[in-house]
Design a protein around this motif. Structure first.
Motif, PDB file in Angstrom:
ATOM      1  N   GLN A 453       3.080-110.946  26.488  1.00  0.00           N
ATOM      2  CA  GLN A 453       3.873-109.805  25.756  1.00  0.00           C
ATOM      3  C   GLN A 453       3.315-108.513  26.578  1.00  0.00           C
ATOM      4  O   GLN A 453       2.583-107.798  25.967  1.00  0.00           O
ATOM      5  CB  GLN A 453       3.940-109.658  24.342  1.00  0.00           C
ATOM      6  CG  GLN A 453       4.273-110.929  23.799  1.00  0.00           C
ATOM      7  CD  GLN A 453       5.924-111.282  23.852  1.00  0.00           C
ATOM      8  OE1 GLN A 453       6.649-110.296  23.660  1.00  0.00           O
ATOM      9  NE2 GLN A 453       6.267-112.377  23.894  1.00  0.00           N
ATOM     10  N   VAL A 454       3.934-108.144  27.561  1.00  0.00           N
ATOM     11  CA  VAL A 454       3.556-106.654  28.169  1.00  0.00           C
ATOM     12  C   VAL A 454       4.519-105.823  27.758  1.00  0.00           C
ATOM     13  O   VAL A 454       5.963-105.560  27.736  1.00  0.00           O
ATOM     14  CB  VAL A 454       3.824-107.057  29.837  1.00  0.00           C
ATOM     15  CG1 VAL A 454       3.271-105.827  30.441  1.00  0.00           C
ATOM     16  CG2 VAL A 454       3.120-108.260  30.334  1.00  0.00           C
ATOM     17  N   LEU A 455       3.634-104.397  27.086  1.00  0.00           N
ATOM     18  CA  LEU A 455       4.448-103.558  26.745  1.00  0.00           C
ATOM     19  C   LEU A 455       4.700-102.523  27.741  1.00  0.00           C
ATOM     20  O   LEU A 455       3.828-101.836  28.342  1.00  0.00           O
ATOM     21  CB  LEU A 455       3.558-102.922  25.646  1.00  0.00           C
ATOM     22  CG  LEU A 455       3.254-103.551  24.373  1.00  0.00           C
ATOM     23  CD1 LEU A 455       2.198-103.113  23.320  1.00  0.00           C
ATOM     24  CD2 LEU A 455       4.283-104.127  23.786  1.00  0.00           C
ATOM     25  N   ILE A 456       5.927-102.444  28.272  1.00  0.00           N
ATOM     26  CA  ILE A 456       6.461-101.541  29.613  1.00  0.00           C
ATOM     27  C   ILE A 456       6.599-100.163  28.938  1.00  0.00           C
ATOM     28  O   ILE A 456       7.829-100.298  28.364  1.00  0.00           O
ATOM     29  CB  ILE A 456       7.359-102.282  30.361  1.00  0.00           C
ATOM     30  CG1 ILE A 456       6.723-103.816  30.844  1.00  0.00           C
ATOM     31  CG2 ILE A 456       7.543-101.166  31.668  1.00  0.00           C
ATOM     32  CD1 ILE A 456       5.600-103.533  31.800  1.00  0.00           C
ATOM     33  N   PRO A 457       5.939 -99.235  29.166  1.00  0.00           N
ATOM     34  CA  PRO A 457       6.493 -97.742  28.764  1.00  0.00           C
ATOM     35  C   PRO A 457       7.718 -97.464  29.422  1.00  0.00           C
ATOM     36  O   PRO A 457       7.989 -98.046  30.655  1.00  0.00           O
ATOM     37  CB  PRO A 457       5.339 -96.864  29.136  1.00  0.00           C
ATOM     38  CG  PRO A 457       4.646 -97.357  30.050  1.00  0.00           C
ATOM     39  CD  PRO A 457       4.838 -98.995  29.854  1.00  0.00           C
ATOM     40  N   PRO A 458       8.360 -96.514  28.837  1.00  0.00           N
ATOM     41  CA  PRO A 458       9.670 -96.117  29.571  1.00  0.00           C
ATOM     42  C   PRO A 458       9.393 -95.386  30.911  1.00  0.00           C
ATOM     43  O   PRO A 458       8.491 -94.710  31.094  1.00  0.00           O
ATOM     44  CB  PRO A 458      10.227 -95.192  28.774  1.00  0.00           C
ATOM     45  CG  PRO A 458       9.787 -95.600  27.330  1.00  0.00           C
ATOM     46  CD  PRO A 458       8.331 -96.086  27.413  1.00  0.00           C
ATOM     47  N   GLY A 459      10.201 -95.440  31.912  1.00  0.00           N
ATOM     48  CA  GLY A 459      10.165 -95.120  33.070  1.00  0.00           C
ATOM     49  C   GLY A 459       9.427 -96.015  34.023  1.00  0.00           C
ATOM     50  O   GLY A 459       9.163 -95.813  35.363  1.00  0.00           O
TER      51      GLY A 459
END
Length: 985
Positions: A453-459
């Motif tokens: 579960q990789v939390l990818i930030p916007p951008g």
């Protein structure tokens, strides 16, 4: 691969037995300590960094990403190349403040026991996958060699043996800071075995499978080219990220922190490891691709995990044995050091916080056994985690999960060194955010088998297509750093954190405050600490700290007590962690505030600046040079100088004052003014309390005798930025005082000269008439009685004439009027004559005289004047003697002269006037009974005879009385010179 289970255990047990024998040899001193402490041995011990990842994990990584496997070796080399700016500052803090784990360091810097607990929990979570990697590598290799159906249980058996070695030779000391020469020797041997096995495997691949490097290159350019093309190399971002992870692992993982900062020999050894460890890792890295290419050339790769390609090089049992021993050596060394390091962290930051060790009579034994149990628990925990996550995970997945987790502490460590404004709120916030991202992205998927579960930030959506470890590393560290900085900037930093930040920054010198303690000396320290630690432990800890500082338990100087408190806290920190140690010391050895202004401990700052002088650069170094110049100027000033703080604590005591007082500055600096040795406490207190800035020629009795000191005081006004206090100059004006006394004496002599001239004129004529009448009597009568009386009158008139002449001569330069030449003098005879004259007086008839003088050897002198000396001395002794007492006249010869002594049994002479008795008009007799001219005349005569005169009151061995001793040179025939110079008073 059909090795028997018994043979495998014999091989593995033999290797572990070799480690045990090495440990015993070190314990019994069979291996010289000089060899064990050689920097090369320390470098080999640092090779514990090369865990099972280096033997098996790197094989797996090289088969996937090619030369990207080198990041594991280059990362640690880069960390040690940066030792001067990264590792040495941490080593300095670890040694100074007894910090022996990452949790200790964070708890000390951020002044919170809970920070240490958090770092310990993070370390446990991050290291469990690395422990599982070691256990899994042993289990998989056992399965490959034997085909056993329960490799996990066999791996557990090896874990038990490894735990036993760790407990026996690594957990024998209570204190974490105790250096383990045995442990260093064992780990160095493990690294040597690991390197030798890998080099032999690589050599077999190069020369046993291929026919040298040319044949290998031919294969790579031909059949092997397709296999190399199939490898997907790391892109630049992944390469740099792996370098960062392995760079951080070189000093953040518990076992490397322990080896780098706890077991280090010296800063020089650490610097030398910058190139020697890089060379070791290079040698360890070279066989990896050779083994891969050899296995690919053989072609027996079906169904084989790439991590264990070494086992496919040959069907020979010795090749399999080398591959197994290489993995076992790497795994065993890592398990031993991780268990020791992590057990200390768990003990200090979890167990002792939950159950403080208060009043345990067996504290040392309790801590030792608790640590041993934790060592076994750590290794067992690694095996349980291995069983929990199953056997299907790649070694690279386990290793990268561990390294990414430990890398979350990297921002905090860099802030400790280079950001004094960092605080615990920012650090904890950033660490928690980073750990949550890491847990969700890598750690929990290991347990559950679910996708990351990789939390990818916007951008940053492009990271979704990258490997999970890469995306989690970038996102977690970025979030960690960003939150850390933002929270630290908007939150307040406590006073304790600011002080700790000064202590931890690279060029910092901690500035403790100058406050008194509630305890008055070392003995009170023991009583106060006994409440928390028990009497026996408190006694041992305080005595140990006193011995290391070379202080007495009765030393009550505030500065010495502050040093003792800091040393005890540092020692307890090594025993039970900085958090518990700080809590115990703050509670039971508190400072006394008393409403006084808190100032910096100047002397301590100076001593630390001297210790860190070599690390200062630029303007700081120039300012320190100026400070040293001024300090040296004051220290070597030829006038005594001391300085006091506004709280009357002594801050400086220069060399001239140390020579004058006979008191070494190191023994009194930091003491209160009223605690200084006598008479300095009273003398310096007099000038400090006096409104005047000067005290002139104060009489002070010192070891070298009575001295006359002049003191000058300068007040230093203090404010919020400047420290106040007083500076005192002490000048020895004794020579000036004695010169003044000589001038006064000369003035007195001048007045005596004028008086004597008049007396000689007025008395001379009557005396001449009396002498003429006495001479005429001899012609006017034949009566024997009258003739005898006339003769005595004539003798006494001559004596009066001589006395007047002597007085005039003494008054005019201290020399007697020239008279008869010196001749041999019988001291016994002239003593009898003097006693005869004394008996003519009516007073003193009840005093007994005893003449113990010898006739020989003769002295050189004037018998008449020496008789005059004896009459004066005997008269004074008679007047001082009580009725019925005895006066003894004795002589004692030496090679150059004779000492004549007159000893009475009177009350003695006061010390205040003893040294003034040879001055005119100084007398101990009541007014009207003495003129004070007798002893000055005696002195003048003795000086003319090149003799010496000395007064003892009371004489040695007697309780009362006075002895006047006169030394005169022995008469030498036909000699015009004398051996002795004029005497001093």
């Amino acid at each position: 691969m059909t090795t028997s289970l018994g043979g495998l255990f014999l091989l593995g047990g033999g290797y572990l037995g070799l480690l045990f024998c090495c440990a015993m040899a070190v314990e019994r001193g069979w291996i010289p300590a000089r060899l064990l402490r050689h920097p090369l041995v320390y470098t080999l011990a640092l090779g514990v960094y090369a865990s099972a990842w280096a033997t098996y994990g790197s094989m797996e990584l090289v088969s996937q990403v090619g030369y990207g496997y080198l990041t594991y070796y280059l990362g640690v080399a880069g960390a040690f190349l940066l030792a001067p700016v990264l590792l040495l500052p941490v080593q300095r803090m670890a040694r100074t403040y007894q910090l022996y784990s990452l949790a200790d360091l964070f708890a000390f810097r951020f002044r919170s026991r809970w920070v240490g607990t958090l770092v310990t929990l993070v370390s446990i979570a991050a290291i469990l996958p690395l422990l599982a990697l070691q256990v899994q590598s042993m289990g998989d290799s056992i399965y490959l060699l034997t085909g056993a159906g329960s490799p996990a249980l066999l791996a557990l058996a090896f874990c038990a043996l490894i735990a036993l070695i760790a407990i026996l030779f690594g957990a024998r000391h209570t204190r974490l800071q105790a250096r383990h020469d045995t442990l260093l020797g064992v780990i160095a041997l493990e690294s040597l075995v690991k390197l030798a096995a890998m080099l032999m495997l690589g050599g077999f691949a190069l020369f046993g499978i291929f026919d040298g490097s040319a044949d290998l290159q031919t294969w790579l350019d031909g059949p092997g080219l397709s296999r190399q093309i199939a490898v997907t190399p790391l892109d630049a971002g992944q390469w740099r990220t792996l370098l960062l992870l392995f760079f951080a692992a070189a000093f953040l993982t518990p076992h490397m922190f322990h080896m780098v900062f706890t077991e280090t020999l010296s800063s020089r050894s650490l610097l030398q490891a910058g190139w020697s460890l890089a060379l070791y890792m290079l040698l360890l890295a070279i066989p990896i691709p050779l083994i891969l290419w050899g296995a690919q050339y053989q072609g027996n790769l079906a169904g084989l995990n790439p991590a264990y390609l070494a086992f496919s090089l040959s069907n020979s049992s010795w090749i399999d044995g080398l591959a197994f021993i290489a993995g076992l050596a790497a795994a065993s060394g890592t398990l031993i050091i991780i268990s020791l390091a992590l057990s200390g962290m768990i003990l200090n930051h979890l167990v002792l916080l939950a159950r403080p060790p208060t009043q345990r009579p067996d504290l040392y034994r309790w801590l030792r056994w608790l640590r041993r149990a934790l060592v076994a628990a750590v290794i067992l925990g690694g095996w349980l985690f291995y069983r929990l996550i199953g056997f299907h995970h790649d070694l690279t997945a386990l290793g990268l999960t561990a390294f990414v987790g430990m890398a979350q502490c990297l921002p905090g460590l860099l802030a400790i060194l280079y950001w004094p404004g960092a605080n615990r709120k920012g650090m904890v916030s950033g660490l928690v955010v980073g750990i949550i991202i890491w847990l969700l992205g890598l750690w929990f998927p290991l347990l559950t088998g679910q996708p990351a579960q990789v939390l990818i930030p916007p951008g940053l959506e492009a990271l979704a297509d990258e490997p999970a470890w890469y995306a989690v590393t970038l996102v977690s560290l970025s979030a960690n750093i960003l939150v850390f900085i933002l929270v630290a900037l908007i939150s307040k930093t406590s006073e304790g954190e600011r002080a700790a930040a000064e202590a931890c920054s690279v060029d910092a010198v901690i500035r403790p405050k100058r406050l008194p303690l509630a305890a008055a000396d070392g003995e009170e320290f023991k009583r106060h600490l006994a409440v928390a630690l028990g009497e026996d432990v408190a006694e041992r800890e305080v005595s140990r700290a006193l011995a290391s500082l070379k202080q007495s338990s009765r030393d009550s100087r505030p500065y010495a007590l502050r040093r003792l408190r800091d040393r005890i806290q540092a020692n307890l920190s090594g025993l039970m962690g900085p958090a518990v140690a700080e809590d115990i010391v703050d509670r039971f050895l508190p400072y006394r505030r008393d409403g006084r202004v808190v100032t910096d401990d100047i002397h301590f700052v100076e001593s630390r600046l001297e210790a860190y002088r070599s690390r200062l650069t630029g303007m700081a170094r120039e300012l320190d040079g100026l400070r040293r110049h001024h300090r040296r100027t004051l220290t070597q000033l030829p006038i005594g100088l001391c300085a006091f703080g506004s709280d009357d604590e002594l801050l400086m005591w220069n060399q001239a004052l140390a020579i004058l007082s006979g008191i070494d500055g190191e023994s009194v600096v930091g003491a209160r003014r009223d605690c200084l040795p006598s008479p300095w406490n009273e003398l310096l207190g007099r000038i400090l309390d006096n409104q005047n800035s000067h005290l002139y020629k104060q009489p002070v009795e010192l070891d070298q005798g009575l001295r006359y000191l002049t003191l000058h005081k300068a007040e230093l006004k203090g404010d919020e930025e400047e420290r106040g206090g007083s500076v005192i100059l002490v000048e020895d004006h004794s020579e000036m005082k004695w010169l003044e006394d000589e001038l006064v004496h000369a003035a007195r002599l001048a007045s005596i000269g004028q008086l004597a001239a008049g007396v000689a004129h007025e008395i001379g004529n009557p005396i001449t008439g009396i002498s003429s009448l006495a001479q005429n009597l001899r012609y006017d009568t034949d009566d024997p009685v009258v003739l005898e009386s006339a003769e005595q009158i004539q003798t006494l008139t001559e004596r009066v004439s001589r006395i007047v002449s002597s007085l005039v001569g003494f008054a005019h330069g201290g020399r007697h009027v020239p008279g008869e030449p010196f001749a041999p003098v019988d001291l016994k005879r002239i003593t009898d004559e003097a006693l005869h004259l004394i008996h003519l007086a009516r007073s003193g008839q009840d005093v007994v005289y005893r003449n113990d003088c010898f006739s020989e050897p003769f002295v050189s002198g004037d018998a008449q004047r020496l008789s005059q000396v004896l009459v004066n001395l005997l008269s004074n002794a008679r007047d001082a003697s009580p009725p019925g007492s005895e006066i003894v006249i004795a002589t004692q010869a030496d090679p150059h002269g004779v000492t004549l002594s007159v000893t009475d049994q009177g009350r003695g002479i006061d010390a205040e006037i003893r040294d003034q008795l040879f001055e005119p008009f100084i007398t101990t007799k009541p007014p009207g009974e003495g003129t004070g001219l007798g002893l000055p005349l005696v002195y003048s005569i003795i000086v003319e005879h090149h003799g010496q005169i000395h007064i003892d009151s009371p004489p040695p061995g007697l309780e009362c009385g006075t002895r006047i001793s006169v030394w005169l040179p022995i008469h030498i025939e036909d000699s015009d010179s004398h051996h002795e110079p004029d005497s001093d008073r």
